[in-house]
Design an enzyme around this catalytic site. Structure first.
Site, short mmCIF file in Angstrom:
data_model
loop_
_atom_site.label_atom_id
_atom_site.label_comp_id
_atom_site.label_asym_id
_atom_site.label_seq_id
_atom_site.Cartn_x
_atom_site.Cartn_y
_atom_site.Cartn_z
N HIS A 258 0.83 -1.21 0.00
CA HIS A 258 0.00 0.00 0.00
C HIS A 258 0.86 1.26 0.00
CE1 HIS A 258 -4.25 -0.83 0.02
NE2 HIS A 258 -4.10 -1.80 0.89
N GLU A 322 -6.44 -2.45 11.98
CA GLU A 322 -7.47 -2.24 10.95
C GLU A 322 -7.96 -3.59 10.43
OE1 GLU A 322 -7.84 -0.07 6.58
OE2 GLU A 322 -5.88 -0.56 7.41
N HIS A 323 -7.02 -4.46 10.07
CA HIS A 323 -7.33 -5.82 9.61
C HIS A 323 -6.65 -6.81 10.55
CE1 HIS A 323 -7.04 -3.26 5.91
NE2 HIS A 323 -8.20 -3.83 5.64
N HIS A 415 -40.13 24.39 31.73
CA HIS A 415 -40.26 22.99 31.36
C HIS A 415 -41.41 22.34 32.15
CE1 HIS A 415 -36.35 23.47 29.50
NE2 HIS A 415 -36.32 22.20 29.12
#
Length: 430
Positions: A258, A322-323, A415
């Site tokens: 990569h 990641e993996h 409220h």
């Protein structure tokens, strides 16, 4: 690769740190690009495209004719592969579409959620030496399933002003036709702020180099959502003594090619397996077209021996890859021990490349340790969850006192009055 034998748990923290990339001037450089595009729009885009991509463009939008010409250049084999991958990706992500049931929390009080697609999303697809058309499938398909109304695609062109033909074909296959020849941080800026030509989007997806990722990080602080913080890609492989060394080496190299800022980690219980994998890496590396790049990546990468598989998985959880590949016997038995990972690949035949391209899962995943707190991209990434509630008169009566007590305790009397006034009128009408 750097080899460490049986490090102590006190040493794990240092081993899980990613390689440090020098970024002293990155923030300043990218901030300048963002400001220029925000202030000057298309003129700034034109200037940066000329400066960084070496091409002078007067029109950034990819024309229908360019898409048609690109389609004719793509081989039938690639078209068929895209069709198979897209079908699997669609099938897996379609299973994520769920209609949530209405819940009656108290008699007369109904609550539910509805998923609504983010109206405008930007997709960034890198070009260059590795044009990631597969990422376009990974982003475009869940975006369409989620019901996003406008998809804006930015991808860089070459010095002839041409966008990679397979990226354009993949866009055409998905029906995406808002495509711009813009890369780098300037593309992120164009989608974040909008220009005379590029529509502004509400959320930006896609990988890129450190300039792209820094741009995404900065625009997120200015109100534009991004898919996730991310850094260079990475894989961690866990293997036992029975694992095939060639398979392990191939998985490590598939990630190493990569880029030089990627990292691969091999963790095993077998010292002998480290020697076998080292030899297999040398044998496979010499035949790779990107061998020089992969070799540099391996210099920043690790081989680690640990005593047990449980130790290997504990180390992986600390690293949060990641993996994660579990190349071990009976890998399914260890699933419950995995708590930090982007995507997990079980068994000898589950190579990371399957998830990268065609198994159906998404390959846009958290890196750099962010798998400890982030999920990968899914249909949920492209939707907002809007809550609804409906109270009947009886429902308001049933929880009215609770609301009044809590609002008064917080000294928010308006409220309380929003309930009290209704309850009083209901009682007066009886």
């Amino acid at each position: 690769m750097i080899t460490i034998y049986k490090p102590t748990k006190e040493e794990w923290r240092g081993l899980t740190k990613r390689p440090i990339i020098a970024t002293e001037s990155l923030n300043e450089s990218v901030s300048t690009v963002l400001k220029q595009v925000k202030d000057r729009g298309d003129v700034a885009i034109q200037n940066y495209t000329s400066l960084f991509d070496g091409v002078q463009l007067t029109d950034f939008r990819v024309s229908e004719q360019e898409i048609k010409e690109a389609t004719e250049l793509v081989s039938t084999e690639i078209k068929e592969a895209i069709a198979v991958a897209a079908n699997n990706i669609k099938k897996f992500h379609q299973s994520q579409l769920k209609t949530e049931e209405k819940v009656e929390t108290t008699a007369g009080v109904s609550c539910w959620r509805k998923s609504v697609g983010i109206e405008k999303v930007g997709l960034y697809i890198p070009g260059g030496t590795a044009p990631l058309f597969s990422t376009l499938l990974m982003l475009g398909i869940p975006a369409q399933l989620a019901g996003c109304k406008q998809l804006v695609l930015c991808t860089p062109c070459n010095k002839e002003g041409k966008v990679n033909e397979v990226i354009l074909y993949a866009a055409k296959y998905l029906g995406i036709d808002t495509i711009f020849k813009i890369g780098g941080a300037q593309a992120i800026a164009a989608m974040a702020y909008g220009t005379e030509t590029v529509p502004q989007v509400y959320k930006i997806f896609g990988p890129g180099n450190q300039y792209v990722m820094k741009a995404k990080e900065l625009v997120q602080t200015q109100g534009v959502a991004i898919d996730m913080p991310a850094g260079p890609s990475e894989v961690l492989v866990i293997a036992d003594a029975q694992a095939d060394a060639d398979y392990i080496a191939a998985d490590l190299l598939s990630q190493a090619e990569h880029g030089t800022d990627s990292q691969v980690v091999f963790v095993t219980t077998s010292k002998q397996k480290i020697a076998e994998v080292s030899e297999a890496l040398d044998n496979q590396l010499k035949d790779l077209p990107r061998r020089d790049l992969a070799a540099q990546t391996l210099n920043n990468s690790l081989m680690i021996e640990l005593p047990t598989l449980e130790d290997c998985i504990a180390f992986s959880n600390e690293y949060a890859p990641e993996h994660l590949i579990l190349n071990i016997d009976n890998a399914e038995l260890y699933i419950d021990q995995i708590i930090n990972a982007g995507s997990v690949f079980l068994g000898a035949y589950s190579c990371e490349s399957a998830g990268d391209y065609a198994s159906g899962t998404n390959h846009t995943l958290p890196t750099n340790g962010y798998a400890k707190s982030y999920s990968g991209v899914s249909v949920d990434s492209f939707v907002k969850k809007i809550t609804f509630q409906k109270l009947t008169a009886q429902g308001l009566k049933n929880i009215g006192k609770t609301i009044e007590v809590m609002a008064e305790a917080e000294q928010l009397i308006a409220h309380k009055n929003a309930v009290s006034i209704r309850l009083k009128k209901m009682n007066d009408e009886q």
